[in-house]
Write a protein that holds these residues in place. Structure first.
Motif, mmCIF file in Angstrom:
data_model
loop_
_atom_site.group_PDB
_atom_site.id
_atom_site.type_symbol
_atom_site.label_atom_id
_atom_site.label_comp_id
_atom_site.label_asym_id
_atom_site.label_seq_id
_atom_site.Cartn_x
_atom_site.Cartn_y
_atom_site.Cartn_z
ATOM 1 N N TRP A 9 7.678 59.871 -21.448
ATOM 2 C CA TRP A 9 7.192 58.691 -20.728
ATOM 3 C C TRP A 9 8.217 57.565 -20.677
ATOM 4 C CZ3 TRP A 9 2.909 59.015 -17.959
ATOM 5 C CH2 TRP A 9 2.050 60.061 -18.246
ATOM 6 N N VAL A 10 9.372 57.752 -21.263
ATOM 7 C CA VAL A 10 10.358 56.672 -21.379
ATOM 8 C C VAL A 10 10.777 56.124 -20.019
ATOM 9 C CG1 VAL A 10 12.754 56.225 -22.034
ATOM 10 C CG2 VAL A 10 11.230 57.331 -23.618
ATOM 11 N N ARG A 11 10.896 56.939 -19.031
ATOM 12 C CA ARG A 11 11.342 56.477 -17.711
ATOM 13 C C ARG A 11 10.245 55.758 -16.938
ATOM 14 N NH1 ARG A 11 16.307 58.128 -16.644
ATOM 15 N NH2 ARG A 11 17.087 59.945 -17.731
ATOM 16 N N ASP A 15 6.832 50.197 -22.441
ATOM 17 C CA ASP A 15 6.412 50.146 -23.840
ATOM 18 C C ASP A 15 6.841 51.395 -24.599
ATOM 19 O OD1 ASP A 15 4.610 51.529 -22.245
ATOM 20 O OD2 ASP A 15 2.864 50.977 -23.427
ATOM 21 N N ALA A 16 6.893 52.548 -23.930
ATOM 22 C CA ALA A 16 7.384 53.776 -24.569
ATOM 23 C C ALA A 16 8.880 53.655 -24.853
ATOM 24 C CB ALA A 16 7.115 54.983 -23.679
ATOM 25 N N LEU A 17 9.610 53.091 -23.919
ATOM 26 C CA LEU A 17 11.043 52.868 -24.114
ATOM 27 C C LEU A 17 11.284 51.933 -25.295
ATOM 28 C CD1 LEU A 17 14.010 53.082 -23.268
ATOM 29 C CD2 LEU A 17 13.571 51.226 -21.654
ATOM 30 N N ALA A 18 10.505 50.855 -25.356
ATOM 31 C CA ALA A 18 10.667 49.896 -26.455
ATOM 32 C C ALA A 18 10.346 50.546 -27.803
ATOM 33 C CB ALA A 18 9.768 48.685 -26.216
ATOM 34 N N ALA A 19 9.296 51.358 -27.844
ATOM 35 C CA ALA A 19 8.905 52.007 -29.102
ATOM 36 C C ALA A 19 9.978 52.986 -29.578
ATOM 37 C CB ALA A 19 7.571 52.725 -28.926
ATOM 38 N N ALA A 36 14.033 60.154 -32.120
ATOM 39 C CA ALA A 36 13.916 59.038 -31.180
ATOM 40 C C ALA A 36 15.201 58.879 -30.379
ATOM 41 C CB ALA A 36 13.586 57.754 -31.932
ATOM 42 N N GLY A 37 16.340 59.139 -31.007
ATOM 43 C CA GLY A 37 17.615 59.049 -30.316
ATOM 44 C C GLY A 37 17.773 60.078 -29.218
ATOM 45 N N TRP A 38 17.100 61.203 -29.349
ATOM 46 C CA TRP A 38 17.162 62.227 -28.301
ATOM 47 C C TRP A 38 16.561 61.701 -26.999
ATOM 48 C CZ3 TRP A 38 15.080 67.232 -31.059
ATOM 49 C CH2 TRP A 38 15.998 67.635 -32.027
ATOM 50 N N TYR A 39 15.466 60.959 -27.101
ATOM 51 C CA TYR A 39 14.756 60.487 -25.914
ATOM 52 C C TYR A 39 15.159 59.078 -25.499
ATOM 53 C CZ TYR A 39 11.808 64.576 -26.362
ATOM 54 O OH TYR A 39 11.354 65.867 -26.422
ATOM 55 N N ALA A 40 15.819 58.338 -26.359
ATOM 56 C CA ALA A 40 16.279 56.991 -26.014
ATOM 57 C C ALA A 40 17.401 57.097 -24.982
ATOM 58 C CB ALA A 40 16.776 56.276 -27.272
ATOM 59 N N PRO A 41 17.619 56.040 -24.191
ATOM 60 C CA PRO A 41 18.699 56.085 -23.198
ATOM 61 C C PRO A 41 20.031 56.491 -23.826
ATOM 62 C CG PRO A 41 17.341 54.164 -22.842
ATOM 63 C CD PRO A 41 16.867 54.804 -24.124
ATOM 64 N N GLY A 42 20.677 57.448 -23.182
ATOM 65 C CA GLY A 42 21.941 57.976 -23.672
ATOM 66 C C GLY A 42 21.783 59.246 -24.492
ATOM 67 N N GLY A 43 20.574 59.539 -24.921
ATOM 68 C CA GLY A 43 20.325 60.742 -25.708
ATOM 69 C C GLY A 43 20.284 61.981 -24.831
ATOM 70 N N PRO A 44 20.411 63.162 -25.427
ATOM 71 C CA PRO A 44 20.465 64.391 -24.625
ATOM 72 C C PRO A 44 19.195 64.668 -23.826
ATOM 73 C CG PRO A 44 20.419 64.892 -26.977
ATOM 74 C CD PRO A 44 20.569 63.418 -26.850
ATOM 75 N N ALA A 45 18.028 64.428 -24.383
ATOM 76 C CA ALA A 45 16.790 64.670 -23.632
ATOM 77 C C ALA A 45 16.640 63.641 -22.511
ATOM 78 C CB ALA A 45 15.587 64.615 -24.564
ATOM 79 N N HIS A 46 17.084 62.432 -22.742
ATOM 80 C CA HIS A 46 17.019 61.390 -21.710
ATOM 81 C C HIS A 46 17.945 61.740 -20.550
ATOM 82 C CE1 HIS A 46 17.570 57.359 -19.903
ATOM 83 N NE2 HIS A 46 16.299 57.233 -20.244
ATOM 84 N N ARG A 47 19.134 62.211 -20.853
ATOM 85 C CA ARG A 47 20.077 62.602 -19.790
ATOM 86 C C ARG A 47 19.572 63.823 -19.026
ATOM 87 N NH1 ARG A 47 23.973 61.790 -24.005
ATOM 88 N NH2 ARG A 47 24.068 64.040 -24.198
ATOM 89 N N ARG A 48 18.940 64.739 -19.729
ATOM 90 C CA ARG A 48 18.474 65.975 -19.105
ATOM 91 C C ARG A 48 17.306 65.737 -18.150
ATOM 92 N NH1 ARG A 48 17.949 68.750 -23.638
ATOM 93 N NH2 ARG A 48 15.761 68.292 -23.864
ATOM 94 N N THR A 49 16.585 64.650 -18.315
ATOM 95 C CA THR A 49 15.403 64.400 -17.489
ATOM 96 C C THR A 49 15.651 63.377 -16.389
ATOM 97 O OG1 THR A 49 14.589 62.735 -19.041
ATOM 98 C CG2 THR A 49 13.824 65.008 -19.360
ATOM 99 N N VAL A 50 16.893 63.203 -15.984
ATOM 100 C CA VAL A 50 17.195 62.286 -14.887
ATOM 101 C C VAL A 50 16.499 62.794 -13.631
ATOM 102 C CG1 VAL A 50 19.041 61.402 -13.394
ATOM 103 C CG2 VAL A 50 19.410 61.615 -15.855
#
Length: 59
Positions: A9-11, A15-19, A36-50
């Motif tokens: 839900w980060v994108r 509030d999910a991004l902030a958490a 949390a770093g995986w899903y935070a901006p710059g993390g691998p899961a965050h990059r993979r879900t562009v």
């Protein structure tokens, strides 16, 4: 486990991004910070879900 539930839900939810960002920066548990770093901006899961650009409609 909560990071995996909130991560997708980060994108869409600020509030999910902030958490996740707060957990990545401040949580006392190393595994929680790591996940949390995986899903935070710059993390691998965050990059993979562009989001991909919309495809053109063929006529």
């Amino acid at each position: 486990m909560a990071g995996e539930l909130v991560g997708p839900w980060v994108r869409r939810r600020p509030d999910a991004l902030a958490a996740l960002t707060r957990a990545h920066d401040e949580d006392p548990s190393p595994p929680v910070r790591k996940k949390a770093g995986w899903y935070a901006p710059g993390g691998p899961a965050h990059r993979r879900t562009v989001p991909r650009p919309a495809r053109a409609v063929r006529r």
